[in-house]
Scaffold this motif. Sequence first.
Motif, PDB file in Angstrom:
ATOM      1  N   VAL A 105       0.859  -1.173  -0.018  1.00  0.00           N
ATOM      2  CA  VAL A 105      -0.010  -0.066   0.042  1.00  0.00           C
ATOM      3  C   VAL A 105       0.793   1.318   0.075  1.00  0.00           C
ATOM      4  CG1 VAL A 105      -2.005  -1.104   1.054  1.00  0.00           C
ATOM      5  CG2 VAL A 105      -0.244  -0.161   2.308  1.00  0.00           C
ATOM      6  N   SER A 106       2.184   1.162  -0.290  1.00  0.00           N
ATOM      7  CA  SER A 106       3.148   2.314  -0.145  1.00  0.00           C
ATOM      8  C   SER A 106       3.439   2.521  -1.706  1.00  0.00           C
ATOM      9  CB  SER A 106       4.313   1.999   0.708  1.00  0.00           C
ATOM     10  OG  SER A 106       4.963   0.841   0.273  1.00  0.00           O
ATOM     11  N   THR A 107       3.838   3.836  -1.709  1.00  0.00           N
ATOM     12  CA  THR A 107       4.461   4.330  -3.071  1.00  0.00           C
ATOM     13  C   THR A 107       5.715   3.792  -3.219  1.00  0.00           C
ATOM     14  OG1 THR A 107       3.110   6.146  -2.974  1.00  0.00           O
ATOM     15  CG2 THR A 107       4.753   6.345  -4.494  1.00  0.00           C
ATOM     16  N   PRO A 108       6.183   3.290  -4.208  1.00  0.00           N
ATOM     17  CA  PRO A 108       7.494   2.630  -4.562  1.00  0.00           C
ATOM     18  C   PRO A 108       8.631   3.745  -4.767  1.00  0.00           C
ATOM     19  CG  PRO A 108       6.335   2.509  -6.717  1.00  0.00           C
ATOM     20  CD  PRO A 108       5.444   3.208  -5.648  1.00  0.00           C
ATOM     21  N   LEU A 109       9.831   3.348  -4.145  1.00  0.00           N
ATOM     22  CA  LEU A 109      11.125   4.235  -4.370  1.00  0.00           C
ATOM     23  C   LEU A 109      11.715   3.381  -5.443  1.00  0.00           C
ATOM     24  CD1 LEU A 109      12.236   4.541  -0.642  1.00  0.00           C
ATOM     25  CD2 LEU A 109      10.835   5.903  -2.199  1.00  0.00           C
ATOM     26  N   ARG A 110      12.373   4.413  -6.381  1.00  0.00           N
ATOM     27  CA  ARG A 110      12.928   4.029  -7.601  1.00  0.00           C
ATOM     28  C   ARG A 110      14.567   3.497  -7.307  1.00  0.00           C
ATOM     29  NH1 ARG A 110       8.999   1.841  -9.849  1.00  0.00           N
ATOM     30  NH2 ARG A 110       7.434   3.399 -10.453  1.00  0.00           N
ATOM     31  N   LYS A 111      15.028   2.705  -7.999  1.00  0.00           N
ATOM     32  CA  LYS A 111      16.481   2.262  -7.994  1.00  0.00           C
ATOM     33  C   LYS A 111      17.496   3.597  -7.786  1.00  0.00           C
ATOM     34  CE  LYS A 111      16.258   0.442 -12.515  1.00  0.00           C
ATOM     35  NZ  LYS A 111      16.688  -0.827 -13.065  1.00  0.00           N
ATOM     36  N   GLY A 112      18.536   3.582  -7.270  1.00  0.00           N
ATOM     37  CA  GLY A 112      19.312   4.436  -7.305  1.00  0.00           C
ATOM     38  C   GLY A 112      19.307   5.758  -6.350  1.00  0.00           C
ATOM     39  N   PHE A 114      18.836   7.283  -2.707  1.00  0.00           N
ATOM     40  CA  PHE A 114      19.678   7.045  -1.403  1.00  0.00           C
ATOM     41  C   PHE A 114      18.765   6.952  -0.279  1.00  0.00           C
ATOM     42  CE2 PHE A 114      22.262   8.418   2.329  1.00  0.00           C
ATOM     43  CZ  PHE A 114      23.208   7.760   2.239  1.00  0.00           C
ATOM     44  N   VAL A 115      18.881   6.220   0.790  1.00  0.00           N
ATOM     45  CA  VAL A 115      17.957   5.807   1.757  1.00  0.00           C
ATOM     46  C   VAL A 115      18.925   5.864   3.021  1.00  0.00           C
ATOM     47  CG1 VAL A 115      16.191   4.447   0.445  1.00  0.00           C
ATOM     48  CG2 VAL A 115      18.029   3.489   1.795  1.00  0.00           C
ATOM     49  N   GLN A 116      17.963   6.365   4.092  1.00  0.00           N
ATOM     50  CA  GLN A 116      18.577   6.318   5.494  1.00  0.00           C
ATOM     51  C   GLN A 116      18.256   5.123   6.090  1.00  0.00           C
ATOM     52  OE1 GLN A 116      20.970   8.518   6.229  1.00  0.00           O
ATOM     53  NE2 GLN A 116      20.667  10.014   4.713  1.00  0.00           N
ATOM     54  N   GLN A 117      18.908   4.759   7.251  1.00  0.00           N
ATOM     55  CA  GLN A 117      18.816   3.867   8.165  1.00  0.00           C
ATOM     56  C   GLN A 117      17.391   3.950   8.670  1.00  0.00           C
ATOM     57  OE1 GLN A 117      21.531   2.971  11.174  1.00  0.00           O
ATOM     58  NE2 GLN A 117      20.581   0.945  11.855  1.00  0.00           N
ATOM     59  N   GLY A 118      16.449   2.877   8.686  1.00  0.00           N
ATOM     60  CA  GLY A 118      15.263   2.757   9.082  1.00  0.00           C
ATOM     61  C   GLY A 118      14.096   3.595   8.300  1.00  0.00           C
ATOM     62  N   GLN A 119      14.686   3.969   7.322  1.00  0.00           N
ATOM     63  CA  GLN A 119      13.573   4.650   6.248  1.00  0.00           C
ATOM     64  C   GLN A 119      12.697   3.558   5.484  1.00  0.00           C
ATOM     65  OE1 GLN A 119      15.391   6.993   3.322  1.00  0.00           O
ATOM     66  NE2 GLN A 119      13.610   7.064   1.941  1.00  0.00           N
ATOM     67  N   LEU A 120      11.388   4.098   5.743  1.00  0.00           N
ATOM     68  CA  LEU A 120      10.218   2.874   5.088  1.00  0.00           C
ATOM     69  C   LEU A 120      10.520   2.777   3.596  1.00  0.00           C
ATOM     70  CD1 LEU A 120       7.516   1.533   5.552  1.00  0.00           C
ATOM     71  CD2 LEU A 120       6.555   3.497   4.836  1.00  0.00           C
ATOM     72  N   ASP A 245       5.566  -2.747   8.274  1.00  0.00           N
ATOM     73  CA  ASP A 245       6.493  -1.602   7.808  1.00  0.00           C
ATOM     74  C   ASP A 245       7.876  -2.446   7.463  1.00  0.00           C
ATOM     75  OD1 ASP A 245       4.099   0.161   7.389  1.00  0.00           O
ATOM     76  OD2 ASP A 245       4.609   0.806   9.719  1.00  0.00           O
ATOM     77  N   ILE A 246       8.288  -2.377   6.281  1.00  0.00           N
ATOM     78  CA  ILE A 246       9.781  -2.847   5.860  1.00  0.00           C
ATOM     79  C   ILE A 246      10.437  -1.722   5.707  1.00  0.00           C
ATOM     80  CG2 ILE A 246      11.199  -4.222   4.313  1.00  0.00           C
ATOM     81  CD1 ILE A 246       8.446  -5.849   3.728  1.00  0.00           C
ATOM     82  N   SER A 247      11.634  -1.752   6.674  1.00  0.00           N
ATOM     83  CA  SER A 247      12.492  -0.364   6.760  1.00  0.00           C
ATOM     84  C   SER A 247      14.042  -0.800   6.239  1.00  0.00           C
ATOM     85  CB  SER A 247      12.580   0.186   7.998  1.00  0.00           C
ATOM     86  OG  SER A 247      11.228   0.457   8.605  1.00  0.00           O
ATOM     87  N   VAL A 253      22.152   2.583  -0.937  1.00  0.00           N
ATOM     88  CA  VAL A 253      21.665   3.019  -2.240  1.00  0.00           C
ATOM     89  C   VAL A 253      20.560   1.769  -2.827  1.00  0.00           C
ATOM     90  CG1 VAL A 253      22.268   3.719  -4.590  1.00  0.00           C
ATOM     91  CG2 VAL A 253      23.747   4.553  -3.038  1.00  0.00           C
ATOM     92  N   LEU A 254      19.781   2.302  -3.065  1.00  0.00           N
ATOM     93  CA  LEU A 254      18.652   1.078  -3.729  1.00  0.00           C
ATOM     94  C   LEU A 254      19.334   0.639  -4.871  1.00  0.00           C
ATOM     95  CD1 LEU A 254      15.023   2.430  -3.165  1.00  0.00           C
ATOM     96  CD2 LEU A 254      16.315   0.873  -1.976  1.00  0.00           C
ATOM     97  N   GLU A 255      19.602  -0.707  -5.045  1.00  0.00           N
ATOM     98  CA  GLU A 255      19.874  -1.190  -6.352  1.00  0.00           C
ATOM     99  C   GLU A 255      18.938  -1.759  -7.264  1.00  0.00           C
ATOM    100  OE1 GLU A 255      23.232  -2.334  -8.704  1.00  0.00           O
ATOM    101  OE2 GLU A 255      22.813  -1.067  -7.064  1.00  0.00           O
ATOM    102  N   THR A 256      17.661  -1.900  -6.464  1.00  0.00           N
ATOM    103  CA  THR A 256      16.297  -2.150  -7.128  1.00  0.00           C
ATOM    104  C   THR A 256      15.200  -1.333  -6.790  1.00  0.00           C
ATOM    105  OG1 THR A 256      15.693  -3.973  -5.598  1.00  0.00           O
ATOM    106  CG2 THR A 256      17.119  -4.745  -7.479  1.00  0.00           C
ATOM    107  N   ASP A 257      14.248  -1.428  -7.600  1.00  0.00           N
ATOM    108  CA  ASP A 257      12.944  -0.558  -7.266  1.00  0.00           C
ATOM    109  C   ASP A 257      12.186  -1.279  -6.052  1.00  0.00           C
ATOM    110  OD1 ASP A 257      13.153   1.113  -9.019  1.00  0.00           O
ATOM    111  OD2 ASP A 257      11.957   0.239 -10.602  1.00  0.00           O
ATOM    112  N   THR A 258      11.768  -0.673  -5.254  1.00  0.00           N
ATOM    113  CA  THR A 258      11.075  -1.326  -4.420  1.00  0.00           C
ATOM    114  C   THR A 258       9.642  -1.886  -4.720  1.00  0.00           C
ATOM    115  OG1 THR A 258       9.736   0.873  -3.576  1.00  0.00           O
ATOM    116  CG2 THR A 258      11.771   0.219  -2.347  1.00  0.00           C
ATOM    117  N   ALA A 259       9.109  -2.737  -3.958  1.00  0.00           N
ATOM    118  CA  ALA A 259       7.963  -3.627  -4.343  1.00  0.00           C
ATOM    119  C   ALA A 259       6.871  -2.273  -4.935  1.00  0.00           C
ATOM    120  CB  ALA A 259       7.232  -4.281  -3.224  1.00  0.00           C
ATOM    121  N   GLU A 260       6.191  -2.869  -5.853  1.00  0.00           N
ATOM    122  CA  GLU A 260       5.213  -1.967  -6.747  1.00  0.00           C
ATOM    123  C   GLU A 260       3.765  -1.833  -5.803  1.00  0.00           C
ATOM    124  OE1 GLU A 260       4.076   0.833  -8.871  1.00  0.00           O
ATOM    125  OE2 GLU A 260       5.907  -0.053  -9.358  1.00  0.00           O
TER     126      GLU A 260
END
Length: 434
Positions: A105-112, A114-120, A245-247, A253-260
């Motif tokens: 139910v969350s908006t996906p983040l695209r690969k590439g 940068f995410v912080q520790q604990g970010q959804l 909630d998966i953090s 860095v995201l190497e892949t897109d998050t789940a759609e």
Amino acid sequence: MRIVPFITACLVAVILFGLVIERDRFFSAVSDLSPREDAADTVEFTNVTPEREATEPADSIEDGVIRVMAKRSVAQEIGTQVRLRGETEAAREVSVVSEVSGKIVSTPLRKGAFVQQGQLLCSVDPGTRQSSLAEATARLAEAKARRPEVEARIPEAKARLAEAKARLEEARINATAAERLSQDGFASQTRVANTEATVQSAQTAISTAEAGVKAAEAGLESLQASIESAEASVTRAQTEIDRLDISAPFAGVLETDTAELGSLLQPGGLCATVIQLDPIKVVGFVPENEVNRVEVGAMAGARLNEGPDVQARVTFLSRSADATTRTFRVELTVPNPELAIRDGQTAEILIQSQVVMAHVLAASSLTLNDEGTLGVRTIDQDSMAQFMAVNVLRDAPEGIYVTGLPDKVDVITVGQEFVTDGVTVAPSFEEVIQ
């Protein structure tokens, strides 16, 4: 018809032998066969080239002596280096997966990104999990509410047991008194029988009271088990909700897109892949014949095909060899705050080793003996050629660094292919010619 090519070949071979091996004697014989010039021409020639005659060596080279070019080489201290081919590798790489099933139910983040520790990264639809948590919480509250009532039954049962014991004591006293009175003729046998019946009744009451105490205690233990079970249900339901909630486990860095959005995840389904590039590792594999020259903490450098040259220290050296290549893994840890170095880049690694004495020679000076050993031809004190094996450390713009030679040695640089061990040579040294 074939005799002419054969004779021609023999003549060519003789001429080449004279030009290469017996050069001086060949030109001397040719000059003897040529017609002499008259005295005037000789005088004129002598007058024209006095300097050339002055530079001619006074003594001629003996027969069998071969002219060569040589260099006087002196060993120098150099820091040896172990050269490896390797690649960059992310310090950490994690495939973040789901532990529950449900719809994203969350908006996906695209690969590439940068995410912080604990970010959804991914959020799963809770479904009926909130209801399950509420039900488990209600059962826990109910079980805890029954605790005072169950605990109160234990003192009540113990009081009944004490009362039964008191009645038994009273019945025994009455029975003893009736027995004595009966012996003196002051009480009937009926009264004695009644007192004995009262004693047995009191004993039965004690047994019943003891069973009541045990039942009350068992009820308390059962209630405690119910409370613990309810608490486990609450914890399980809460854990299920927390896993929705998966953090990100670390900054990267995201190497892949998050789940759609709207996709269905099952337990073990991939949410995203996160890699950590700061710091980054440079990984190489050391051959077993050089592994003793590498130490943890040694200074090293790495040159990337595309990227900056970096310096770091050896942070890991494997104690176990690769089963296929028989090499040992070595790692450098390099700071990468701007993420300029990517995962998987090819790198040339140089690891500093101990200081040794080495000679710097031209690559053309190296040759092989009859056994295929790499080395150089040197000149001993008797002006004879001698083969010496060498070990190549590394190549550089100024030449090849080799070991295995004396500290001072005369190395043949031109003509080493035309001599063998024990052949007398006439060296011309490069530094004198220059």
